[in-house]
Design an enzyme around this catalytic site. Structure first.
Site, PDB file in Angstrom:
ATOM      1  N   ASP A   1      41.907  38.467  35.890  1.00 12.52           N
ATOM      2  CA  ASP A   1      43.066  38.504  36.880  1.00 12.52           C
ATOM      3  C   ASP A   1      43.046  37.882  38.341  1.00 12.52           C
ATOM      4  OD1 ASP A   1      44.153  40.445  34.876  1.00 12.52           O
ATOM      5  OD2 ASP A   1      42.623  41.901  35.067  1.00 12.52           O
TER       6      ASP A   1
ATOM      7  N   HIS B   1      42.142  48.033  34.895  1.00  7.64           N
ATOM      8  CA  HIS B   1      42.414  47.141  33.687  1.00  7.64           C
ATOM      9  C   HIS B   1      43.363  45.930  34.279  1.00  7.64           C
ATOM     10  CE1 HIS B   1      42.051  45.883  29.556  1.00  7.64           C
ATOM     11  NE2 HIS B   1      42.973  46.917  29.136  1.00  7.64           N
TER      12      HIS B   1
HETATM   13  N1  AMX Z   1      34.486  45.540  43.919  1.00 10.58           N
HETATM   14  C1  AMX Z   1      33.673  46.636  44.683  1.00 10.58           C
HETATM   15  N2  AMX Z   1      32.873  47.143  44.020  1.00 10.58           N
HETATM   16  C2  AMX Z   1      32.729  47.016  42.431  1.00 10.58           C
HETATM   17  C3  AMX Z   1      33.410  45.767  42.021  1.00 10.58           C
HETATM   18  C4  AMX Z   1      34.488  45.062  42.640  1.00 10.58           C
HETATM   19  N3  AMX Z   1      35.049  44.050  42.088  1.00 10.58           N
HETATM   20  N4  AMX Z   1      32.900  45.762  40.703  1.00 10.58           N
HETATM   21  C5  AMX Z   1      32.301  46.798  40.234  1.00 10.58           C
HETATM   22  N5  AMX Z   1      31.982  47.455  41.647  1.00 10.58           N
HETATM   23  C6  AMX Z   1      31.057  48.537  41.746  1.00 10.58           C
HETATM   24  C7  AMX Z   1      31.801  49.495  40.882  1.00 10.58           C
HETATM   25  O1  AMX Z   1      32.820  50.242  41.305  1.00 10.58           O
HETATM   26  C8  AMX Z   1      30.434  50.673  40.815  1.00 10.58           C
HETATM   27  O2  AMX Z   1      30.418  51.335  41.961  1.00 10.58           O
HETATM   28  P1  AMX Z   1      29.797  52.988  41.904  1.00 10.58           P
HETATM   29  O3  AMX Z   1      28.585  52.813  41.392  1.00 10.58           O
HETATM   30  O4  AMX Z   1      29.933  53.238  43.548  1.00 10.58           O
HETATM   31  O5  AMX Z   1      30.920  53.616  41.219  1.00 10.58           O
HETATM   32  C9  AMX Z   1      29.321  49.521  40.790  1.00 10.58           C
HETATM   33  O6  AMX Z   1      29.847  48.459  41.458  1.00 10.58           O
HETATM   34  C10 AMX Z   1      28.908  49.388  39.389  1.00 10.58           C
HETATM   35  O7  AMX Z   1      30.019  49.062  38.633  1.00 10.58           O
HETATM   36  P2  AMX Z   1      29.764  47.797  37.458  1.00 10.58           P
HETATM   37  O8  AMX Z   1      28.986  48.541  36.339  1.00 10.58           O
HETATM   38  O9  AMX Z   1      29.447  46.461  37.821  1.00 10.58           O
HETATM   39  O10 AMX Z   1      31.189  47.563  36.916  1.00 10.58           O
HETATM   40  P3  AMX Z   1      31.777  48.672  35.781  1.00 10.58           P
HETATM   41  O11 AMX Z   1      31.542  48.312  34.407  1.00 10.58           O
HETATM   42  O12 AMX Z   1      31.708  50.014  35.994  1.00 10.58           O
HETATM   43  O13 AMX Z   1      33.459  48.275  36.001  1.00 10.58           O
HETATM   44  C11 AMX Z   1      35.284  46.964  36.494  1.00 10.58           C
HETATM   45  C12 AMX Z   1      33.865  47.159  35.605  1.00 10.58           C
HETATM   46  C13 AMX Z   1      35.999  45.750  36.076  1.00 10.58           C
HETATM   47  C14 AMX Z   1      36.093  48.043  36.365  1.00 10.58           C
HETATM   48  C15 AMX Z   1      34.848  46.736  38.011  1.00 10.58           C
HETATM   49  O14 AMX Z   1      34.104  45.575  38.167  1.00 10.58           O
HETATM   50  C16 AMX Z   1      36.232  46.510  38.804  1.00 10.58           C
HETATM   51  O15 AMX Z   1      36.625  47.543  39.416  1.00 10.58           O
HETATM   52  N6  AMX Z   1      36.742  45.668  39.361  1.00 10.58           N
HETATM   53  C17 AMX Z   1      37.859  45.291  40.203  1.00 10.58           C
HETATM   54  C18 AMX Z   1      39.263  45.654  39.337  1.00 10.58           C
HETATM   55  C19 AMX Z   1      39.571  44.301  38.317  1.00 10.58           C
HETATM   56  O16 AMX Z   1      39.543  43.180  38.685  1.00 10.58           O
HETATM   57  N7  AMX Z   1      39.731  44.870  36.936  1.00 10.58           N
HETATM   58  C20 AMX Z   1      39.953  43.978  35.884  1.00 10.58           C
HETATM   59  C21 AMX Z   1      39.152  43.637  34.989  1.00 10.58           C
HETATM   60  C22 AMX Z   1      39.398  42.854  33.603  1.00 10.58           C
HETATM   61  C23 AMX Z   1      40.457  43.719  33.130  1.00 10.58           C
HETATM   62  O17 AMX Z   1      40.269  44.450  32.249  1.00 10.58           O
HETATM   63  N8  AMX Z   1      41.678  43.006  33.159  1.00 10.58           N
END
Ligand code: AMX
Length: 441
Positions: A373, A271
């Site tokens: 971010d 987050h």
């Molecule tokens: N890098 C690598 N893998 C990623 C990714 C990224 N930036 N974003 C998603 N994935 C992966 C997930 O880890 C998941 O893998 P898994 O099935 O092996 O567990 C798969 O892709 C499916 O995930 P998703 O449905 O696309 O995303 P989500 O809704 O579960 O999660 C989020 C969303 C933001 C947590 C995720 O995209 C992430 O971890 N991003 C990087 C961290 C980040 O930038 N967070 C900030 C978000 C904005 C905020 O709240 N400030």
């Protein structure tokens, strides 16, 4: 009552009546179906909350009371000679539901200035922590120390009529928002500037004063703070910080307790902590290749290395958004206007070219595009704020505007304690065999 409180009361009384009628006439209407996968996978896509202050569209991004970020940049009042919106205006919009006049915004600024005094015991509490404590931990501890000031908690202990909850939550929210810049700046100066603190300037707006107390007098940085505090304020109700604040508040925990809980959620790397992770990730990339501006090929290789180590690429992806985050775009525009040649900012833009195709190629990432971010840290570094561990505190100061205005609405609308039904996997298996019931009552 003050004028903002009067207007909030009038608006929330009206919406309260509308909601009563909606529930009476349409309360039995179904608004969706829930699959087993959704229950196991983070409740994604389940509509289960009301949050009046903003609404997120997967394609278009966030709208605050119907207004997009570019619309807010055009319509909200600015500081003298400034071109970015004053976050006071966004707060008014989220709280009252109407665009503020310049006079309204000046009024919010002066109310927050009047209420900004932070008692000494809060600073003493911060000082009791080792100086190397993460700034988000110091921030949460300080908010908890400030809870001694809660009117809601005092009035509740005396025996408050439930009709008056909203009033005390309103006052606590205004006090807390007013005090956060001083607390954030204190933590920053304590940890990174040898404890040389800077007194507030009573002539400045809320975000400008935050910049001043942190030690940044550049007008460009003050403008950045106004934009930053505006775009990070709210992202509808289901994100971790907003949902946590709302959930904890539903137990009638006061705004200090509720907001501190939300900030503990913001401190998670998936987050709000992602903003520090982005800059850390770029610094590590630079160190590894030994160059200030990595090429697209070097970025691609580093992204693949990150993924192969089972880590996420910070700043990319989103639980709801499916396009480039308009908050990223607003910051990119700011970068083009104020620092088009900055090497770190250019690296952020090169990463924007390199990362989405790689994430797309994995076939599982639902949103390969940058979120808020991915950009924010590089803009701060440009003005000399290189201490990336502090960035999430800035996000938190801004997030107070959205989650606390929402909390005022929660209490004004008399929302009950939140208590969804949970199940066990054993029960799911029995239900699939026709032997158990999975529905909540
Ligand atoms: N890098 C690598 N893998 C990623 C990714 C990224 N930036 N974003 C998603 N994935 C992966 C997930 O880890 C998941 O893998 P898994 O099935 O092996 O567990 C798969 O892709 C499916 O995930 P998703 O449905 O696309 O995303 P989500 O809704 O579960 O999660 C989020 C969303 C933001 C947590 C995720 O995209 C992430 O971890 N991003 C990087 C961290 C980040 O930038 N967070 C900030 C978000 C904005 C905020 O709240 N400030």
């Amino acid at each position: 009552m003050g004028i903002i409180k009067d207007r909030f009361k009038a608006k929330s009384d009206q919406i309260g009546l509308d909601i009563k009628a909606l529930i009476k006439d349409h309360g039995n209407k179904k608004i969706g179906e829930v699959t087993l996968a959704q229950v196991y996978q983070g409740m994604r896509g389940i509509t289960g909350l009301v949050s009046e202050t903003s609404l997120l569209d997967a394609q278009d991004g966030i709208r605050f009371r119907g207004y997009s970020i570019p619309e807010l940049q055009a319509k909200l009042p600015k500081a003298p000679n400034g071109s970015e919106p004053l976050p006071e205006g966004l707060f008014y919009l989220m709280l009252v539901g109407d665009l503020p006049s310049e006079e309204d915004v000046n009024h919010v600024t002066s109310v927050w200035q009047r209420r900004s005094h932070v008692p000494n015991h809060v600073f003493a509490t911060i000082e009791a922590l080792p100086v190397n404590t993460h700034p988000m931990t110091q921030f949460v501890v300080a908010i908890m120390a400030l809870q001694t000031e809660s009117q809601f908690q005092k009035n509740y202990a005396k025996g408050m009529n439930k009709k008056d909850y909203w009033d005390a939550v309103f006052d606590d929210s205004m006090d807390l928002i007013a005090r956060l810049p001083r607390i954030a700046a204190y933590i920053y100066r304590r940890k990174y500037k040898g404890g040389e603190h800077i007194q507030p300037n009573g002539l400045l707006d809320w975000a400008g004063n935050l910049a001043h107390m942190m030690g940044y007098e550049d007008e460009g940085f003050k403008e950045l703070m106004r934009l930053y505090m505006t775009i990070h304020a709210d992202h509808e109700g289901g994100n971790v910080s907003a949902h946590t604040t709302h959930l904890v508040g539903s137990a009638l925990s006061d705004p200090y307790l509720s907001f501190a809980a939300g900030m503990n959620g913001l401190a998670g790397p998936l987050h709000g902590l992602a903003n520090q992770e982005v800059v850390k990730w770029i610094y590590e990339l630079r160190e590894q290749i030994g160059a200030e501006v990595p090429s697209k090929q070097q970025i691609e290789e580093y992204v693949k290395k990150t993924l192969s180590e089972g880590k996420v690429v910070p700043g990319y992806g989103h639980a709801v958004l499916r396009k480039t985050d308009p908050r990223f775009t607003a910051q990119m525009e700011f970068g083009k206007k104020h620092m088009a040649d900055d090497p770190l900012v250019n690296t952020v833009w090169n990463i924007y070219d390199a990362v989405p195709p790689i994430l797309q190629s994995l076939g599982k990432v639902k949103n390969p595009w940058p979120n808020v971010d991915a950009h924010s840290g590089a803009l701060l570094v440009h003005y000399g704020m290189v201490e990336y561990e502090f960035y999430t505190v800035l996000f938190g100061v801004s997030r107070a505007l959205g989650v606390l205005s929402s909390l005022c609405w929660d209490r004004a609308l008399g929302f009950p304690i939140e208590r969804p039904k949970s199940i066990t996997t054993d029960l799911v298996k029995l239900w699939l065999e026709g032997k158990g019931e999975i529905w909540g009552d």
